[in-house]
Design a protein around this motif. Structure first.
Motif, PDB file in Angstrom:
ATOM      1  N   UNK A 107       0.859  -1.204   0.060  1.00 53.26           N
ATOM      2  CA  UNK A 107      -0.013   0.147  -0.253  1.00 53.26           C
ATOM      3  C   UNK A 107       0.891   1.233  -0.072  1.00 53.26           C
ATOM      4  N   UNK A 108       0.682   2.208   0.945  1.00 51.15           N
ATOM      5  CA  UNK A 108       1.406   3.454   0.951  1.00 51.15           C
ATOM      6  C   UNK A 108       2.792   3.102   0.967  1.00 51.15           C
ATOM      7  N   UNK A 109       3.434   2.086   1.616  1.00 48.82           N
ATOM      8  CA  UNK A 109       4.673   1.960   1.797  1.00 48.82           C
ATOM      9  C   UNK A 109       5.350   1.241   0.577  1.00 48.82           C
ATOM     10  N   UNK A 110       4.727   1.375  -0.616  1.00 45.92           N
ATOM     11  CA  UNK A 110       5.225   0.682  -1.906  1.00 45.92           C
ATOM     12  C   UNK A 110       6.536   1.671  -2.266  1.00 45.92           C
ATOM     13  N   UNK A 111       7.760   0.797  -2.560  1.00 42.11           N
ATOM     14  CA  UNK A 111       8.546   1.716  -3.243  1.00 42.11           C
ATOM     15  C   UNK A 111       8.476   1.610  -4.772  1.00 42.11           C
ATOM     16  N   UNK A 112       7.967   2.777  -5.146  1.00 44.38           N
ATOM     17  CA  UNK A 112       7.561   3.044  -6.430  1.00 44.38           C
ATOM     18  C   UNK A 112       8.816   2.855  -7.506  1.00 44.38           C
ATOM     19  N   UNK A 113       9.861   3.422  -6.848  1.00 47.47           N
ATOM     20  CA  UNK A 113      11.105   3.252  -7.722  1.00 47.47           C
ATOM     21  C   UNK A 113      11.607   1.696  -7.862  1.00 47.47           C
ATOM     22  N   UNK A 114      11.328   0.846  -7.131  1.00 39.97           N
ATOM     23  CA  UNK A 114      11.608  -0.546  -7.204  1.00 39.97           C
ATOM     24  C   UNK A 114      10.656  -1.143  -8.117  1.00 39.97           C
ATOM     25  N   UNK A 115       9.538  -0.727  -7.846  1.00 33.95           N
ATOM     26  CA  UNK A 115       8.149  -1.395  -8.754  1.00 33.95           C
ATOM     27  C   UNK A 115       8.277  -0.762 -10.238  1.00 33.95           C
ATOM     28  N   UNK A 116       8.833   0.521 -10.270  1.00 28.23           N
ATOM     29  CA  UNK A 116       8.986   0.849 -11.768  1.00 28.23           C
ATOM     30  C   UNK A 116      10.162  -0.068 -12.490  1.00 28.23           C
ATOM     31  N   UNK A 117      11.300  -0.008 -11.688  1.00 21.66           N
ATOM     32  CA  UNK A 117      12.678  -0.767 -12.268  1.00 21.66           C
ATOM     33  C   UNK A 117      12.160  -2.234 -12.495  1.00 21.66           C
ATOM     34  N   UNK A 118      11.352  -2.830 -11.783  1.00 24.03           N
ATOM     35  CA  UNK A 118      10.974  -4.283 -11.975  1.00 24.03           C
ATOM     36  C   UNK A 118      10.012  -4.250 -12.975  1.00 24.03           C
ATOM     37  N   UNK A 119       9.343  -3.485 -13.264  1.00 24.29           N
ATOM     38  CA  UNK A 119       8.187  -3.699 -14.166  1.00 24.29           C
ATOM     39  C   UNK A 119       8.889  -3.274 -15.704  1.00 24.29           C
ATOM     40  N   UNK A 120       9.821  -2.151 -15.612  1.00 28.39           N
ATOM     41  CA  UNK A 120      10.365  -1.567 -16.956  1.00 28.39           C
ATOM     42  C   UNK A 120      11.452  -2.539 -17.228  1.00 28.39           C
ATOM     43  N   UNK A 121      12.060  -3.519 -16.401  1.00 23.66           N
ATOM     44  CA  UNK A 121      13.151  -4.532 -16.830  1.00 23.66           C
ATOM     45  C   UNK A 121      12.255  -5.781 -17.482  1.00 23.66           C
ATOM     46  N   UNK A 122      10.931  -5.750 -17.567  1.00 19.05           N
ATOM     47  CA  UNK A 122      10.259  -6.924 -17.870  1.00 19.05           C
ATOM     48  C   UNK A 122       9.421  -6.456 -18.956  1.00 19.05           C
ATOM     49  N   UNK A 123       9.209  -5.021 -19.348  1.00 18.97           N
ATOM     50  CA  UNK A 123       8.077  -4.790 -20.392  1.00 18.97           C
ATOM     51  C   UNK A 123       7.874  -5.303 -21.522  1.00 18.97           C
ATOM     52  N   UNK A 124       9.044  -5.905 -22.247  1.00 17.42           N
ATOM     53  CA  UNK A 124       9.020  -6.488 -23.353  1.00 17.42           C
ATOM     54  C   UNK A 124       8.975  -8.092 -23.163  1.00 17.42           C
ATOM     55  N   UNK A 125       8.840  -8.619 -21.999  1.00 12.77           N
ATOM     56  CA  UNK A 125       8.725 -10.092 -21.881  1.00 12.77           C
ATOM     57  C   UNK A 125       7.275 -10.421 -22.365  1.00 12.77           C
ATOM     58  N   UNK A 126       7.334 -11.601 -23.320  1.00  8.77           N
ATOM     59  CA  UNK A 126       5.954 -11.907 -23.728  1.00  8.77           C
ATOM     60  C   UNK A 126       5.648 -13.146 -22.919  1.00  8.77           C
ATOM     61  N   UNK A 127       6.043 -13.492 -21.769  1.00  6.76           N
ATOM     62  CA  UNK A 127       5.391 -14.641 -20.852  1.00  6.76           C
ATOM     63  C   UNK A 127       4.353 -14.180 -20.214  1.00  6.76           C
ATOM     64  N   UNK A 128       3.197 -14.975 -20.241  1.00  3.87           N
ATOM     65  CA  UNK A 128       1.958 -14.734 -19.555  1.00  3.87           C
ATOM     66  C   UNK A 128       2.125 -14.307 -18.044  1.00  3.87           C
ATOM     67  N   UNK A 129       2.864 -15.291 -17.372  1.00  6.14           N
ATOM     68  CA  UNK A 129       3.065 -14.851 -16.019  1.00  6.14           C
ATOM     69  C   UNK A 129       3.777 -13.680 -15.440  1.00  6.14           C
ATOM     70  N   UNK A 130       4.749 -13.164 -16.448  1.00  6.52           N
ATOM     71  CA  UNK A 130       5.215 -11.996 -16.389  1.00  6.52           C
ATOM     72  C   UNK A 130       4.330 -10.756 -16.460  1.00  6.52           C
ATOM     73  N   UNK A 131       3.701 -10.819 -17.410  1.00 11.93           N
ATOM     74  CA  UNK A 131       2.622 -10.065 -17.929  1.00 11.93           C
ATOM     75  C   UNK A 131       1.511  -9.849 -16.910  1.00 11.93           C
ATOM     76  N   UNK A 132       1.069 -10.978 -16.647  1.00 11.82           N
ATOM     77  CA  UNK A 132      -0.176 -10.965 -15.403  1.00 11.82           C
ATOM     78  C   UNK A 132       0.355 -10.396 -14.366  1.00 11.82           C
ATOM     79  N   UNK A 133       1.836 -10.622 -13.949  1.00  6.57           N
ATOM     80  CA  UNK A 133       2.275 -10.071 -12.732  1.00  6.57           C
ATOM     81  C   UNK A 133       2.271  -8.699 -12.676  1.00  6.57           C
ATOM     82  N   UNK A 134       2.900  -8.090 -13.585  1.00 12.30           N
ATOM     83  CA  UNK A 134       2.733  -6.625 -13.906  1.00 12.30           C
ATOM     84  C   UNK A 134       1.562  -6.029 -13.477  1.00 12.30           C
ATOM     85  N   UNK A 135       0.440  -6.595 -14.378  1.00 14.02           N
ATOM     86  CA  UNK A 135      -0.765  -5.947 -14.276  1.00 14.02           C
ATOM     87  C   UNK A 135      -1.345  -6.132 -12.671  1.00 14.02           C
TER      88      UNK A 135
END
Length: 228
Positions: A164-192
């Protein structure tokens, strides 16, 4: 018989006693599991675990690690691995939840390599470690975000689901951006999933993030904006 061995033996006999062989094949098919099932549903397993952990307390972190890894590595049925995960989260052993257990969880993630194991570990083991030890865990999650192993990447993306409010948005951003082009279902579902959960706390941030990342897959976007 020492404490880990006694717990392991009791877990195996307990699962055999409460299992339903009629349910086991369907459970195995649903989870696409190579390991067979005993046919123990989650409520019954959790009740059994509660009894087991009360009857067979472990004296130290070494015993915890030994019992969990033996149940995990030598599992003949999938429920034995569930009991191993349950054991690591037992409230009596809360003081042992330190970064020293990270190699144990990493092994479970890499060798388990399926959502029923990984999501529980990511949210209820890795997440609390990250919250309690951000200085040590944050760089590890950033490294996992770019790891070759799919399930370590998913863990890095979803480990903050309950922050919730304690989310490290920089870490969340980095984790998503590192995987944004990954076509795997579980990665894409995890991002969403990660974005959808954070949208409950910061909907504006999530909308802006989605707008600013046109490379997000339709699945990720649909999940992220599901309740907005």
């Amino acid at each position: 018989m020492d404490e880990p061995d006694a717990l392991i033996a009791a877990a195996r006999s307990g699962l055999a006693a409460v299992g339903d062989p009629r349910k086991a094949p369907e459970m195995q098919r649903y989870m696409k599991s190579e390991l067979p099932y005993r046919g123990v549903a989650s409520p019954e397993r959790k009740a059994l675990a509660k009894e087991l952990f009360a009857a067979h307390p472990l004296p130290d972190e070494t015993a915890l690690r030994t019992a969990a890894l033996t149940l995990w590595r030598e599992a003949g049925y999938r429920e034995e691995r569930y009991i191993a995960i349950d054991l690591t989260g037992h409230r009596a052993y809360r003081a042992w939840q330190t970064p020293a257990l990270l190699p144990l969880y990493e092994e479970m993630i890499v060798t388990g390599a399926w959502w029923d194991y990984v999501d529980e570990i990511a949210n209820r083991r890795i997440g609390p470690l990250l919250r309690d030890h951000p200085g040590e865990l944050t760089p590890v999650m950033r490294a996992w975000a770019g790891d070759e192993h799919l399930w370590k990447r998913r863990t890095s993306i979803i480990c903050q689901l309950g922050f919730k409010e304690a989310t490290d948005t920089a870490l969340l951003t980095d984790a998503i951006e590192a995987n944004i082009d990954d076509r795997d279902f579980f990665v894409r579902k995890g991002i969403g999933w990660a974005l959808r959960q954070f949208a409950r706390t910061e909907p504006g941030w999530v909308r802006a993030f989605v707008d600013g990342h046109p490379g997000l897959s339709p699945l990720s976007v649909r999940e992220a904006l599901k309740h907005l």
